[in-house]
Design an enzyme around this catalytic site. Structure first.
Site, PDB file in Angstrom:
ATOM      1  N   THR A 193       5.940  41.989  53.686  1.00  0.00           N
ATOM      2  CA  THR A 193       5.772  40.976  54.450  1.00  0.00           C
ATOM      3  C   THR A 193       6.926  40.773  55.484  1.00  0.00           C
ATOM      4  O   THR A 193       7.987  41.686  55.066  1.00  0.00           O
ATOM      5  CB  THR A 193       5.586  39.577  53.626  1.00  0.00           C
ATOM      6  OG1 THR A 193       4.894  39.425  52.544  1.00  0.00           O
ATOM      7  CG2 THR A 193       5.497  38.482  54.472  1.00  0.00           C
ATOM      8  N   ASP A 225      -0.149  34.226  50.455  1.00  0.00           N
ATOM      9  CA  ASP A 225       0.682  33.054  50.887  1.00  0.00           C
ATOM     10  C   ASP A 225       1.282  32.971  52.195  1.00  0.00           C
ATOM     11  O   ASP A 225       1.598  32.004  52.678  1.00  0.00           O
ATOM     12  CB  ASP A 225       1.992  33.129  49.930  1.00  0.00           C
ATOM     13  CG  ASP A 225       2.914  34.104  50.171  1.00  0.00           C
ATOM     14  OD1 ASP A 225       2.336  35.258  50.227  1.00  0.00           O
ATOM     15  OD2 ASP A 225       4.114  33.931  50.231  1.00  0.00           O
ATOM     16  N   THR A 228       4.679  38.352  45.408  1.00  0.00           N
ATOM     17  CA  THR A 228       3.311  38.215  44.864  1.00  0.00           C
ATOM     18  C   THR A 228       2.730  37.005  45.320  1.00  0.00           C
ATOM     19  O   THR A 228       2.896  36.177  44.758  1.00  0.00           O
ATOM     20  CB  THR A 228       3.117  38.447  43.356  1.00  0.00           C
ATOM     21  OG1 THR A 228       4.237  37.670  42.999  1.00  0.00           O
ATOM     22  CG2 THR A 228       3.506  39.579  43.060  1.00  0.00           C
TER      23      THR A 228
END
Lengths: 325, 325
Positions: free
Chosen positions: B193, B224, B245
């Site tokens: 990310t 997320d 995660t």
């Protein structure tokens, strides 16, 4: 051990007595009571909070009076896009689906994501393929159809056409009022969502929320309903289901904030929920309400709109439902 | 007035020195430095925190070394599905896109949602249509392609094929190790990310996050990154961007929890972030890290993995970048 309890909502907004006749009111209160009785039965039989909220929201989805499942509102394109979430406070396990178009019960798909996948949030066709593989029921779009939602969509489209250059809701409403039109914002249904929270006999908490979204919404718009922490949240402090102007509930992380203020600032359930609904949301023009329960079985149902379809049932007690403030 | 500062990350995971040679390491540190210099320049020129984080994440998306924009990982079906979010702490305005497949810079689409729509979260084709109408650049899937991500996907597919009946990650990894295969979980890239947080000279905060998701992920999986409160959050207390995660960051409402513990429990930025990353996430097997800044310009960059690509630049000071713990 707490007295097991379930609370539900069927959306918040401008539910004025003028727009509601006695028959219509009885329809809503009867529907809410039936759902509460079913949820209460799950808890009385020793079922978990997670089972109780799933069953209650499944029934609310099947009821055409509410904006979730059958009876969902239409998007700008005349399609249906449904969202749902469920969370188990005992484990922090969560599941949610967004923008699904073919599932009879989005909450059952959310529950399947929670139990049978390693994901939390599953969107669009991927979510439908997963749900189908899990044996969940698919439906054609006509299943969701109700004449009332269709007429509402036609009105919203007609009015939004003339107001495309002006996105201010108040100005839109004023124009519509001058034109003698039905309120194009239709706050009642704009905030349409259903949800349930429960505390079972073991003191475990759970929450579930489901919606068809906002009438005439842009295709692809995702509100707070499938967002864990915004439209749905449960831990070992509180379980919360929200309904209202979804974007503001996302920006304030409304559902989790009820739990966070209790855990970190030592507030009561009632005071924590009050601050979210009566202070934090209004500060950014957020309208709506929420239902919340804590592990002692306390329940609070605050809203900053004229009304919220809502009710509470404690195991062994009569059920209670309300519509107005 | 605080000294304006920007921090960035390029993902967390198993970044072992053994898998990294000096040239590769220099590639990463140079890329991080260039992005930090650009973000620092925005702040030095009097730009807002919102502008600085948007620019930093745009550059991280354009850099093929990181799993966002160009260089994104592939889904199970060999497609690309990107997510991004941005939030302005000064106003609580937020914008996010999920499951977009044709946008060169998802963070610019998120920024457009924030500034030019009444929505917060826009998914799939609807988000792309909106971005196109806003004049943002569309690309063909080949734009995202890198040989490294493609090879990784081929390995993951090959390995997951033999393990379809066993979703346990540890068992999968053990099987792969016995077979001499590359770790199919590929924790390095699983947590890929990019993100940025900043505090500008006025003390306003902002955060932005972008990702290609998880290698070989199911189509429709949303982590997320585009979830306000989980992968991205900013208010007047803290700005946070997460990587890890994703499901566990959603379930712990990780990004907002940093701010909530500061506001309600009076914790420092560092202690609040530490509890999220070192206690709350590990309690549900969550792995990864986050970057956070408060309105005094304090910065913290905790992670519970072997490494996290990260860096900090204060206006007027040299930039600093790190990879390992």
């Amino acid at each position: 051990m707490p007295q097991a309890v379930i609370a539900i909502h069927g959306g918040a907004g401008t539910i004025t007595r003028a727009a509601m006749d006695a028959n219509r009111e009885r329809e809503y209160t009867t529907a809410l009571e039936q759902v509460l009785l079913a949820g209460q039965r799950v808890l009385a039989d020793g079922g978990s909070a997670l089972d109780a909220v799933t069953e209650a929201v499944r029934l609310l989805e099947d009821c055409p009076l509410f904006n979730a499942g059958r009876g969902a509102v239409l998007t700008h394109d005349g399609t249906y896009e449904l969202d749902a979430a469920v969370m188990n406070g005992a484990t922090l396990d969560a599941g949610a689906v967004a923008c699904v178009k073919r599932l009879r019960n989005p909450v059952l798909a959310a529950r399947a994501v929670l139990e049978r996948s390693e994901l939390v949030l599953f969107a669009a066709e991927g979510a439908e393929a997963f749900a189908e593989a899990q044996g969940l029921e698919l439906v054609a779009p006509e299943y969701y159809f109700t004449q009332a939602r269709h007429d509402q969509w036609v009105r919203a489209r007609a009015t939004s056409g003339m107001a495309l250059l002006d996105h201010d809701a108040a100005a839109l409403a004023a124009q519509a009022a001058q034109a003698g039109a039905v309120d194009p914002i239709d706050p009642d249904n704009k905030f349409g969502t259903v949800g349930a929270v429960a505390c079972d006999a073991a003191g475990n908490l759970a929450a579930a929320t489901s919606t068809g979204g906002v009438t005439n919404k842009q295709v692809g718009r995702v509100g707070d309903t499938p967002i864990i922490g915004a439209g749905c949240y449960a831990d070992d402090v509180a379980a919360v289901s929200s309904t209202g102007t979804g974007e503001m509930f996302i920006r304030t992380v409304a559902a989790y904030d009820v739990s966070a203020q209790m855990r970190y600032a030592g507030l009561s359930l009632e005071e924590s929920a009050r601050r979210v609904v009566m202070e934090k949301l209004p500060a950014i023009s957020g309208r709506g309400g929420l239902i919340a329960v804590d592990r002692a079985g306390n329940v609070t149902l605050p809203f900053n709109t004229e009304g919220m379809y809502r009710g509470v049932a404690r195991v062994g007690d009569p059920v209670n439902v309300w519509i107005y403030g």
